[in-house]
Design an enzyme around this catalytic site. Structure first.
Site, short mmCIF file in Angstrom:
data_model
loop_
_atom_site.label_atom_id
_atom_site.label_comp_id
_atom_site.label_asym_id
_atom_site.label_seq_id
_atom_site.Cartn_x
_atom_site.Cartn_y
_atom_site.Cartn_z
N GLY A 89 -16.89 8.11 -1.68
CA GLY A 89 -15.78 7.38 -2.03
C GLY A 89 -16.13 6.81 -3.30
O GLY A 89 -15.32 6.98 -4.29
N GLU B 116 -13.55 10.89 0.49
CA GLU B 116 -14.07 12.00 1.37
C GLU B 116 -14.88 11.28 2.39
O GLU B 116 -15.32 9.96 2.10
CB GLU B 116 -14.79 13.08 0.64
CG GLU B 116 -13.94 13.77 -0.26
CD GLU B 116 -14.52 15.13 -0.75
OE1 GLU B 116 -13.83 16.02 -1.41
OE2 GLU B 116 -15.95 15.31 -0.69
N SER C 134 0.91 -1.15 -0.10
CA SER C 134 0.02 -0.02 0.02
C SER C 134 0.83 1.16 0.09
O SER C 134 0.64 2.23 -0.70
CB SER C 134 -0.82 -0.01 1.24
OG SER C 134 -1.88 -1.03 0.97
N ARG D 287 -4.95 0.02 -8.90
CA ARG D 287 -5.44 -1.30 -8.77
C ARG D 287 -4.56 -2.31 -9.60
O ARG D 287 -4.65 -3.53 -9.24
CB ARG D 287 -6.81 -1.06 -9.79
CG ARG D 287 -7.90 -0.19 -8.87
CD ARG D 287 -8.88 0.45 -9.95
NE ARG D 287 -9.87 1.15 -9.09
CZ ARG D 287 -10.69 2.00 -9.69
NH1 ARG D 287 -10.60 2.17 -10.95
NH2 ARG D 287 -11.57 2.66 -8.96
N GLU E 25 -9.55 1.17 -3.42
CA GLU E 25 -9.53 1.62 -4.95
C GLU E 25 -10.70 0.82 -5.74
O GLU E 25 -10.40 0.10 -6.58
CB GLU E 25 -8.11 0.92 -5.33
CG GLU E 25 -7.07 1.00 -4.47
CD GLU E 25 -6.74 2.55 -4.44
OE1 GLU E 25 -7.26 3.13 -4.75
OE2 GLU E 25 -5.55 3.00 -3.72
N TRP F 117 -9.51 8.51 4.79
CA TRP F 117 -8.92 6.98 4.80
C TRP F 117 -7.64 7.15 3.78
O TRP F 117 -7.53 6.37 2.69
CB TRP F 117 -9.96 6.06 4.15
CG TRP F 117 -10.96 5.84 5.03
CD1 TRP F 117 -12.14 6.10 4.86
CD2 TRP F 117 -10.77 5.06 6.47
NE1 TRP F 117 -13.01 5.74 5.90
CE2 TRP F 117 -12.14 5.37 6.79
CE3 TRP F 117 -9.80 4.63 7.00
CZ2 TRP F 117 -12.56 4.57 8.06
CZ3 TRP F 117 -10.25 4.28 8.36
CH2 TRP F 117 -11.46 4.02 8.91
N THR G 44 -14.77 -0.81 -4.61
CA THR G 44 -15.30 -2.09 -3.92
C THR G 44 -15.62 -3.21 -4.97
O THR G 44 -15.84 -2.84 -6.22
CB THR G 44 -16.70 -1.64 -3.52
OG1 THR G 44 -17.64 -1.04 -4.25
CG2 THR G 44 -16.29 -0.32 -2.19
#
Length: 392
Positions: A145, A141, A99, A251, A371, A170, A373
């Site tokens: 998302g 935000e 990450s 991704r 990145e 996040w 859902t």
């Protein structure tokens, strides 16, 4: 000519498909993690911190991992496949490492490299590639998302300057970053800004009490009247397609990275099953355990084959966003299931940090939804397959 022997670690025989330099990347990153990170990572996860992240960043910089698939400005300029292999080895150690490298290189650095001015590139990219400056990427935000087109952070003109107000949530690396790439709504649509984090009005409180990615620095970004010069605007970034282009870079790294976490869990389960005895024989000698190990191996190496194919596309004719969604959706989903199955083989030991399985399993719960859902990648593929958009 005799057939090569069957390798349980490479049942599809993918190893010969890698070039020597790609194997060198794999071996270098794997050894670095084994020497510098693995002895400590379980403790860091339990404590919820990654001590001395600036030194870790410089170590990654010395290895050429930061922005490694970018050209020029101190970046290594490797292939997409080499970058993917590095992501796999990093995440085999811990998702927090991949990450960090992903946010630094595929989000913050990529945004400057693709959309920035020459001045911005020269100011930031060499230092970021060396790990001397850490970056973050402010898009998500508190209330937005999956739908970044509705973001509320605003940037307004004030004389020759820009004034930014808003919040991001996040954000990996946020409280340790020297520079943030922030996306905001303007009268001219969504635009990107290069924001030095020492600018008055910018703050990044760290988010605590996470049960996933605990060895990763995660923060909120608060922008309260942050004044920036006109030169802070990313000149090549207009509209929501710009940050989404960056997200596709990240991704792609996930498609590879999660195969490392899954491999680590599979190896832990296979070794444990070979050593643990019940009813007078090793767990690995029981049919039900073998079925689990086989099913895990099937999905692991199919996921690796998917990642390898996407790498060849990215390095060759080009890759479509829907193809990256295919890889992200499949590989993360299967990696989580591999970790959960590995945990059942380890029994009660599966929840102990003496083994990597529960740590990978918890981490992947975050990777599942960041990145993009599962739902968003499903709908992206659905639109690509049917020609009909189901987002709205």
């Amino acid at each position: 000519m005799p057939f090569p022997s069957f390798d349980p670690a490479d049942p599809l025989g993918l190893e010969p498909l890698l070039a020597d330099d790609e194997r060198d990347v794999r071996d270098t990153v794997r050894q670095y993690c084994a020497d510098r990170i693995e002895p400590h990572i379980a403790d860091w996860f339990e404590r919820g911190e990654l001590p001395d992240l600036p030194e870790v960043a410089r170590g990654f910089g010395r290895l050429g991992l930061l922005g490694m698939h970018l050209d020029g400005y101190g970046c290594a300029g490797t292939s997409a496949l080499a970058y993917g292999i590095a992501c796999r080895e990093l995440e085999a150690c811990d998702s927090a490492l991949r990450s960090f490298v992903s946010v630094q290189g595929s989000l913050a650095m990529f945004a400057v490299h693709r959309f920035g001015s020459e001045e911005q590139k020269r100011e930031w990219l060499p230092r970021m590639a060396a790990g001397e400056a850490i970056g973050c990427f402010g898009l998500t935000e508190p209330d937005h998302g999956s739908d970044p087109s509705s973001l509320r952070t605003r940037a307004r003109r004030n004389g020759g300057d820009w004034i930014l107000d808003g919040r991001k949530m996040w954000i990996t690396n946020g409280s340790v970053a020297e520079v943030a790439v922030v996306w905001a709504r303007t009268d001219d649509g969504i635009r990107g800004f290069v924001v030095p984090t020492a600018t008055p009005g910018f703050s990044a409180p760290e988010i605590k009490h996470k049960m996933s990615l605990r060895a990763s620095v995660t923060s909120e970004l608060v922008l309260d009247g942050v004044r920036l010069p006109a030169s802070a605007l990313l000149p090549g970034a207009r509209g929501v397609s710009a940050p989404l282009t960056c997200l596709n870079e990240a991704r792609y790294g996930i498609v590879w990275g999660v195969t490392g976490a899954a491999r680590s869990a599979w190896q832990a389960a296979a070794q444990y099953a070979a050593q643990r005895e019940q009813f007078g024989k090793p767990l690995a000698a029981f049919q039900l355990t073998q079925q689990k190990l086989v099913d895990m191996a099937l999905e692991l190496h199919k996921a690796t084959l998917t990642a390898l194919h996407l790498a060849r596309l990215k390095d060759g004719p080009g890759i479509q966003p829907a193809q990256i969604s295919f890889g992200k959706l499949n590989n993360v989903r299967e990696a989580i299931e591999i970790c959960r199955t590995a945990r059942t083989i380890l029994g009660a030991n599966g929840i102990s940090l003496e083994y990597p399985v529960i740590r990978h399993m918890n981490n992947l719960e975050s990777v599942l939804t960041y990145e993009g859902t599962t739902e968003m990648h499903t709908l992206t593929l659905g639109q690509a397959l049917t020609g009909l958009a189901a987002f709205r």
